[in-house]
Design an enzyme around this catalytic site. Structure first.
Site, PDB file in Angstrom:
ATOM      1  N   GLN A   1      -4.782  -5.090   6.886  1.00  0.00           N
ATOM      2  CA  GLN A   1      -5.780  -5.996   6.304  1.00  0.00           C
ATOM      3  C   GLN A   1      -5.783  -7.370   6.976  1.00  0.00           C
ATOM      4  O   GLN A   1      -6.535  -8.250   6.549  1.00  0.00           O
ATOM      5  CB  GLN A   1      -5.525  -6.180   4.796  1.00  0.00           C
ATOM      6  CG  GLN A   1      -5.627  -4.917   3.969  1.00  0.00           C
ATOM      7  CD  GLN A   1      -7.063  -4.408   3.823  1.00  0.00           C
ATOM      8  OE1 GLN A   1      -8.033  -5.117   4.099  1.00  0.00           O
ATOM      9  NE2 GLN A   1      -7.188  -3.169   3.391  1.00  0.00           N
TER      10      GLN A   1
ATOM     11  N   CYS B   1      -4.590   2.492  -3.808  1.00  0.00           N
ATOM     12  CA  CYS B   1      -3.352   2.935  -3.166  1.00  0.00           C
ATOM     13  C   CYS B   1      -2.240   1.907  -3.327  1.00  0.00           C
ATOM     14  O   CYS B   1      -1.426   1.706  -2.406  1.00  0.00           O
ATOM     15  CB  CYS B   1      -3.567   3.232  -1.680  1.00  0.00           C
ATOM     16  SG  CYS B   1      -4.705   4.564  -1.409  1.00  0.00           S
TER      17      CYS B   1
ATOM     18  N   ASP C   1       2.738  -4.837   8.036  1.00  0.00           N
ATOM     19  CA  ASP C   1       1.545  -4.026   7.827  1.00  0.00           C
ATOM     20  C   ASP C   1       0.318  -4.924   8.004  1.00  0.00           C
ATOM     21  O   ASP C   1      -0.010  -5.720   7.128  1.00  0.00           O
ATOM     22  CB  ASP C   1       1.599  -3.425   6.417  1.00  0.00           C
ATOM     23  CG  ASP C   1       0.300  -2.718   6.036  1.00  0.00           C
ATOM     24  OD1 ASP C   1      -0.654  -2.722   6.852  1.00  0.00           O
ATOM     25  OD2 ASP C   1       0.241  -2.181   4.921  1.00  0.00           O
TER      26      ASP C   1
ATOM     27  N   HIS D   1       0.867  -1.178   0.000  1.00  0.00           N
ATOM     28  CA  HIS D   1       0.000   0.000   0.000  1.00  0.00           C
ATOM     29  C   HIS D   1       0.909   1.235   0.000  1.00  0.00           C
ATOM     30  O   HIS D   1       1.972   1.216   0.624  1.00  0.00           O
ATOM     31  CB  HIS D   1      -0.862  -0.042   1.265  1.00  0.00           C
ATOM     32  CG  HIS D   1      -1.948   0.983   1.325  1.00  0.00           C
ATOM     33  ND1 HIS D   1      -1.713   2.293   1.662  1.00  0.00           N
ATOM     34  CD2 HIS D   1      -3.282   0.890   1.102  1.00  0.00           C
ATOM     35  CE1 HIS D   1      -2.859   2.964   1.653  1.00  0.00           C
ATOM     36  NE2 HIS D   1      -3.827   2.134   1.311  1.00  0.00           N
TER      37      HIS D   1
ATOM     38  N   LYS E   1     -10.786   0.064   9.720  1.00  0.00           N
ATOM     39  CA  LYS E   1     -11.043  -1.165   8.956  1.00  0.00           C
ATOM     40  C   LYS E   1     -11.467  -2.312   9.868  1.00  0.00           C
ATOM     41  O   LYS E   1     -11.717  -3.416   9.401  1.00  0.00           O
ATOM     42  CB  LYS E   1      -9.778  -1.573   8.193  1.00  0.00           C
ATOM     43  CG  LYS E   1      -9.366  -0.615   7.085  1.00  0.00           C
ATOM     44  CD  LYS E   1      -8.239  -1.205   6.246  1.00  0.00           C
ATOM     45  CE  LYS E   1      -7.358  -0.142   5.643  1.00  0.00           C
ATOM     46  NZ  LYS E   1      -7.874   0.477   4.430  1.00  0.00           N
TER      47      LYS E   1
HETATM   48  C1  LIG Z   1      -2.653  -2.867   3.381  1.00  0.00           C
HETATM   49  C2  LIG Z   1      -2.899  -1.483   3.879  1.00  0.00           C
HETATM   50  N1  LIG Z   1      -1.929  -0.820   4.495  1.00  0.00           N
HETATM   51  C3  LIG Z   1      -2.097   0.407   4.970  1.00  0.00           C
HETATM   52  C4  LIG Z   1      -3.290   1.069   4.825  1.00  0.00           C
HETATM   53  C5  LIG Z   1      -3.389   2.478   5.324  1.00  0.00           C
HETATM   54  O1  LIG Z   1      -4.348   2.625   6.331  1.00  0.00           O
HETATM   55  P1  LIG Z   1      -4.815   4.088   6.733  1.00  0.00           P
HETATM   56  O2  LIG Z   1      -5.315   4.738   5.481  1.00  0.00           O
HETATM   57  O3  LIG Z   1      -5.885   3.894   7.717  1.00  0.00           O
HETATM   58  O4  LIG Z   1      -3.627   4.794   7.272  1.00  0.00           O
HETATM   59  C6  LIG Z   1      -4.358   0.404   4.185  1.00  0.00           C
HETATM   60  C7  LIG Z   1      -5.683   1.021   3.997  1.00  0.00           C
HETATM   61  O5  LIG Z   1      -5.905   2.077   3.447  1.00  0.00           O
HETATM   62  C8  LIG Z   1      -4.143  -0.883   3.696  1.00  0.00           C
HETATM   63  O6  LIG Z   1      -5.109  -1.549   3.068  1.00  0.00           O
END
Ligand SMILES: Cc1ncc(COP(=O)(O)O)c(C=O)c1O
Ligand SMILES: Cc1ncc(COP(=O)(O)O)c(C=O)c1O
Lengths: 146, 422, 422, 146
Positions: free
Chosen positions: B216, B379, B213, B136, B239
């Protein structure tokens, strides 16, 4: 929270004032409220021979330091350290612990303080300084029983 | 037999009743919300817990002796403990509250960037940070920026055609120069679940730190940070049934205690003089300013809700839905999955392409049928580039979705094909 | 006459009814909440607006074509416009949502630190940043850290004995080397309202940018960023009836557009390749990751509430309460105000000392009477050091406080003196 | 949202394919969805003589670019620019504007798109590319009426 015992020690602190002779002097500060204590320790033959201190702070920090000196002076370092542990445990109990008067004597008056996390640090200021100074004294002079 | 069933399933209808929005209609059609990988809805229980706190026990934390301040501090710190338990972390001091996952990566990246030369966190020319091609943007751009600032080199593990990490060159990509290996547990765009054990083992061989990370994974499966063996783990509240505005960095205490601060300000300090300051220990060191108080309380309630249903059951439920979707898509001509098209080691996010129809048009047409999916690069633009698509359509289910909803989506795809294939 | 009165006052009892916590009792005594400078309570209207949004229109923003995503994006962007109107900012693109005020200062500090050499934001040895001795740690420590990282020098405007800025050396403190002058609008510990016009005029003379810390002004008085003439303005939601977890950086568009990013991640990017990325324009550039969506919606509702009552009326109300408190304290022997003890150019935060009683004991004893005040250094330790006190006791009122509550406090102080003076 | 007019332009785009001669060629990308367009402009005597393009993207971006070519080819640069302004205004109206068919012709079919902020960028992709290219053409060739 403000038990008579606490108020008494606050008004008439025991063993206050810096004295000679001593092995180690430390200065501890509680950064959140500016309370501070300067504390000296003398250890002889594994026994806490003297603890003297000066400082400024709230009733809790001042009274707790006074009670501490009563509890540790004249005790073997080991025993005094475990009294310190018992006091620490009481302070971290959030009001859930029944303190042992045989061990903590006047220290049991602080049981109520443990329900106020913001004040726990006050109650521990003198104890932490003493523990620090004593550990140093034991290490540098080869004193203590360990 | 039925006891076994009862132990491995839960009452989805009862769960749905906790989420008011699921009763909505979109253009006259019942909402079918399959955009959970982007953000999940919040059950009444979480909203009620937050509101009860705000209405009766709110105050700023950490700095007061009055009753409300004590109550708020207790609630906030209890939330920290709750999250630690959720992650099976040994120590609540290892839980840092952030505003989202993104802040957590940046926290680590800037903290590393702030480290004094010679410290175990410091980076410079010759040092390397390794990520994967499926990250991401939030777990990619901070490392790009860190490398730019420090002169370190960014490397990445490439992808195979079927949406997995290509580990053929792992030994050279993660090497003695690697300071940090940051990678995603479960991909938000491909659905891939990565082999944490293999990557952690390699990182340990070369002495690199690992950041996982879990944005998910934490919402969808039980997580045990100790068993995973990583050094840092990141999640984001929105999430996993909590409100927006709260995320978590978990880090091994020894590391957090040694890392320099990221943001400066109230609460993260020890002694402040005009001429310079010293800093509080972790986690306070990393929570500058008034923290996300009621959001942390809500996150703790979300942990309660998820553990109440049971994350193993939720995982099993989603597994069944994902299988149904993959099977259904496999039977549709002109539709292909981008990412693993089997159930093995994958999460609930399924990206797909419909021949001849742009994802934007797929998404909009599905919306007209009440179906909410996400379209775009999610993203993770490098993943789209890797698979030669401008964007994908992604359906992602969660604990409240049903088999019937998967079927509505599959029918919807056919409708879209018919509309755009004229 | 009574019309005039009606136009300049409001129904405090009706306002109080909107705040559930104000009905609480503490140890059998009605809560007297005078800790508003630390954080304020939230009216039903704000909580209802947030909940209605979360229950029916929630989704992630900016990245979707489905209906909920559109609705959530609309609500989020409308909140940005609402805050821009609240600040009388010319352009909603100048409003960046952060998690608190502290993030906003760090955003500017790191953005400056990230600027390429030669850019108008870049700092290095020889450059200076100027603050004041009355800054909150959040508007001090980030600049200390920035100066440490870049080799720039931090200077500060000292204080007079009566709690005002000592401007005698302003010309040398803010000079041609000064890149930024960051200062507080209304002090949270002293209550002082600073002469923005004088400081801005001097900064402009030497070409320094100005950042105004409005954490304690925006909740209490009308703010017009254009009229103030500053380059950046910062506020925090939780002190102005919004939940924790949201703050605002306002900056002139030309500056925000030219500043390099702070945190990297989703939403703040334009094109992302594994080899490097380009960034979106402001405000997105500075909102990495999923933003504080429902908190921004709640902040907009808080703006509605405050503008509904009228910030000029709120200011007048607080002025009356502050006058009553200052008058009352003046009549009490052994009690002294730390900070301006007249009403001229001051906010509602009043710090005081009671001879012979430590602030911790004052705070705890007042709590036993149901009175919530803050004790400590109020995240402004240098101020305590300046006035030779370890900490202060601070009472700070807001729109829902009453004259009767001020009287309860004044009586409480006498009770405290009696208890500790035995 | 998907009016017949939009679908028609999408299936049968007007003026598609890159042609000679041209003054300026630009390449624009919508980073959020990867849609892209390569566009050429030829300006003669202050008139938009030709616009040709190639690209890939969703129905909205493709149809909008097609409609754009119909609207600007053969018009004076000034007039074409103000048509562009009218389209931009429509797209930023969030569904609140009644479009003028005399000015926007087939472009009025996009009124509904303005209610979907995520798609507005799609509808503007070709227009932005054209505006960029035309401004460059006017600047470099000294063409245009200004
Ligand atoms: C795999 C992953 N990492 C990081 C993020 C970033 O999360 P956030 O936007 O809540 O900071 C997301 C979701 O947007 C994600 O799906
Ligand atoms: C004057 C001032 N500036 C900055 C802040 C920081 O605000 P926050 O903690 O919400 O970041 C505060 C409040 O804590 C304040 O009173």
């Amino acid at each position: 929270m403000y038990q008579e015992i606490i108020l008494d020690h606050y008004k008439n602190p025991h063993h206050k004032g810096l004295r000679e002779p001593y092995d180690v002097e430390v200065h501890h500060v509680n950064p959140t409220c500016g309370d501070e204590v300067t504390l000296r320790v003398k250890v002889v033959d594994g026994v806490v021979e003297d603890v003297s201190y000066d400082g400024q702070g709230c009733s809790i920090s001042q009274a707790s330091t006074s009670v501490m000196t009563d509890l540790v002076i004249g005790k073997a370092v080991d025993e005094a350290m475990s009294t310190g542990e018992a006091f620490l445990e009481l302070m971290q109990s959030r009001g859930q612990l029944e303190p042992d008067e045989d061990v903590l004597e006047d220290g049991i008056a602080f049981a109520g303080v443990s329900r106020y996390p913001a004040r726990v640090k006050c109650a521990l200021l003198g104890w932490m300084a003493w523990k620090d100074a004593t550990a140093q004294a034991v290490a540098t002079t080869g004193e203590g029983s360990a | 037999m039925s006891t076994l069933l009862a132990a491995t399933t839960y009452d989805v209808a009862a769960v749905r009743a906790d989420f008011p929005v699921l009763g909505r209609e979109i253009g006259g059609k019942p909402l079918v919300y399959l955009d959970n990988a982007s953000s999940a809805h919040k059950p009444r229980q979480v909203l009620d817990a937050e509101r009860a706190f705000v209405e009766q026990h709110y105050s700023n934390v950490h700095r007061g002796v009055h009753t409300l301040s004590q109550e708020a501090t207790d609630a906030y710190e209890a939330s920290r403990e709750r999250v630690a338990r959720f992650l099976h972390a040994p120590d609540a001091h290892e839980v840092v509250f952030t505003k989202n996952a993104t802040e957590a990566y940046n926290l680590v990246a800037y903290s590393f960037g702030n480290a004094a030369a010679g410290s175990r966190f410091a980076l410079g020319p010759g040092d390397e940070v390794c990520v994967t091609e499926m990250e991401h943007h939030s777990n990619l751009v901070p490392w790009q920026m860190l490398c730019e600032r420090t002169g370190a080199t960014l490397r990445w593990i490439p992808l195979t055609d079927d949406g997995r990490l290509d580990l053929a060159d792992l030994e050279s990509l993660v090497n003695e120069r690697t300071k940090l290996l940051a990678f995603v547990h479960v991909s938000n765009i491909l659905g891939t679940e990565n082999p944490v054990d293999v990557l952690v083992a390699r990182a340990r061989q070369v002495g690199a730190l690992t950041l996982l990370d879990g944005a998910q994974s934490a919402p969808h499966q039980p997580v045990d940070v100790t068993a995973l063996g990583v050094d840092f783990f990141v999640l984001t509240g929105h999430k996993m049934l909590a409100p927006s505005g709260v995320g978590v960095l978990w880090g091994r205490r020894e590391l957090l205690d040694a890392m320099p601060p990221f943001m400066g300000g109230g609460s993260m300090i020890e002694v402040v003089r005009m001429t310079g300051s010293t800093y509080a220990p972790a986690p306070e060191r990393f929570e500058a300013g008034t923290p996300v108080i009621s959001q942390a309380v809500a996150l703790a309630a979300a942990c309660d809700y998820l553990d109440g249903v049971g994350l193993d059951r939720i995982a099993a439920h989603e597994h069944a839905l994902t299988g149904r979707l993959l099977d259904g898509v496999r039977d549709l001509p002109g539709v292909s999955v981008i990412g693993p098209d089997t159930l093995e080691k994958r999460g609930a996010a399924v990206s797909f392409a419909i021949d001849g129809v742009h994802p934007h048009d797929v998404g909009q047409s599905l919306d007209e049928l009440g179906i909410a999916v996400r379209v775009g690069h999610h993203c993770a633009a490098p993943v789209c580039r890797r698979y030669g698509v401008p964007a994908t359509t992604r359906a992602s289910s969660y604990l409240y979705n049903t088999e019937a909803e998967i079927d509505v989506l599959l029918e919807g795809i056919v409708t879209v094909q018919r509309f755009w294939g004229r």
